[in-house]
Design a protein around this motif. Structure first.
Motif, PDB file in Angstrom:
ATOM      1  N   SER A 268      40.741  42.433  44.137  1.00 53.22           N
ATOM      2  CA  SER A 268      40.357  43.835  44.184  1.00 53.22           C
ATOM      3  C   SER A 268      41.580  44.747  44.283  1.00 53.22           C
ATOM      4  O   SER A 268      41.543  45.875  43.804  1.00 53.22           O
ATOM      5  CB  SER A 268      39.399  44.094  45.337  1.00 53.22           C
ATOM      6  OG  SER A 268      40.033  43.814  46.565  1.00 53.22           O
ATOM      7  N   ILE A 269      42.659  44.257  44.897  1.00 56.46           N
ATOM      8  CA  ILE A 269      43.887  45.050  44.976  1.00 56.46           C
ATOM      9  C   ILE A 269      44.493  45.208  43.587  1.00 56.46           C
ATOM     10  O   ILE A 269      44.936  46.288  43.214  1.00 56.46           O
ATOM     11  CB  ILE A 269      44.883  44.422  45.958  1.00 56.46           C
ATOM     12  CG1 ILE A 269      44.332  44.521  47.380  1.00 56.46           C
ATOM     13  CG2 ILE A 269      46.238  45.084  45.865  1.00 56.46           C
ATOM     14  CD1 ILE A 269      45.170  43.807  48.410  1.00 56.46           C
TER      15      ILE A 269
ATOM     16  N   VAL B 256      45.251  48.621  41.594  1.00 57.99           N
ATOM     17  CA  VAL B 256      46.609  48.985  41.178  1.00 57.99           C
ATOM     18  C   VAL B 256      46.709  49.179  39.667  1.00 57.99           C
ATOM     19  O   VAL B 256      47.347  50.125  39.198  1.00 57.99           O
ATOM     20  CB  VAL B 256      47.630  47.933  41.671  1.00 57.99           C
ATOM     21  CG1 VAL B 256      48.985  48.126  41.039  1.00 57.99           C
ATOM     22  CG2 VAL B 256      47.746  47.979  43.179  1.00 57.99           C
TER      23      VAL B 256
END
Length: 180
Positions: free
Chosen positions: A2-3, A7
């Motif tokens: 999910s990061i 990003v």
């Protein structure tokens, strides 16, 4: 996962939306000039803050201390510099937060509290979180001092450190043979 989604997909879309909105209000050339201005100011602040952090780390090393706080601050400064170089106002805001001393100290303290240092055959590795290392060894230190008690290197674990001088006998034997 999910990061990475945030990003590489959500963040660029948000940056484009903000740039389009600002460009519509102040004009395209003013927006580009403002983005360039924040990059120049950010580079100047990064250089100033980076040199100060490097000097503090050097002083800690000279006094025989581990400059863990300064290393964490240096990493946060590097992230801030990358964010400031990246075009956009959202990344600039996060980049400036990394360069402001108060928020940088807070972020570095947060990062150091999450680090766990463990040893394996004389080396160190760092990972976020807590618990056992992947090598089955218990980490040392605690959340307030993740580096544990700092002691001089003691190979046999006896606690005694003997200082002295040595002479390389093999070199001396070769020197004697050359003289004959």
């Amino acid at each position: 996962m999910s990061i990475l989604l945030f990003v590489f997909i959500i963040m660029p879309i948000a940056e484009m939306a903000v740039l389009i909105q600002v460009g519509g209000m102040i004009g395209v050339f003013n927006t580009i000039g403002f983005v360039l201005l924040t990059a120049v100011i950010g580079a100047w602040l990064l250089r100033q803050q980076g040199m100060a952090t490097l000097l503090k780390a050097n002083q800690r090393l000279s006094s025989g201390e581990l400059p863990a706080k300064e290393v964490a601050e240096g990493l946060i400064l590097a992230v801030g510099g990358v964010l400031l170089i990246t075009p956009g106002f959202i990344t600039d805001a996060f980049g400036f937060l990394c360069l402001i001393p108060f928020t940088r100290y807070w972020l570095s303290a947060l990062a150091l509290r999450r680090m766990v240092a463990s040893s394996k055959s004389g080396g160190f590795y760092f990972r976020a979180g807590g618990g056992q290392s992947p090598f089955g060894q218990e980490p040392f230190g605690d959340r307030n001092n993740p580096f544990g008690q700092q002691r001089p290197f003691d190979r046999d674990g006896s606690g005694d450190i003997i200082e002295g001088e040595y002479r390389d006998e093999t070199k001396t034997d070769h020197d004697r043979l050359d003289k004959k």
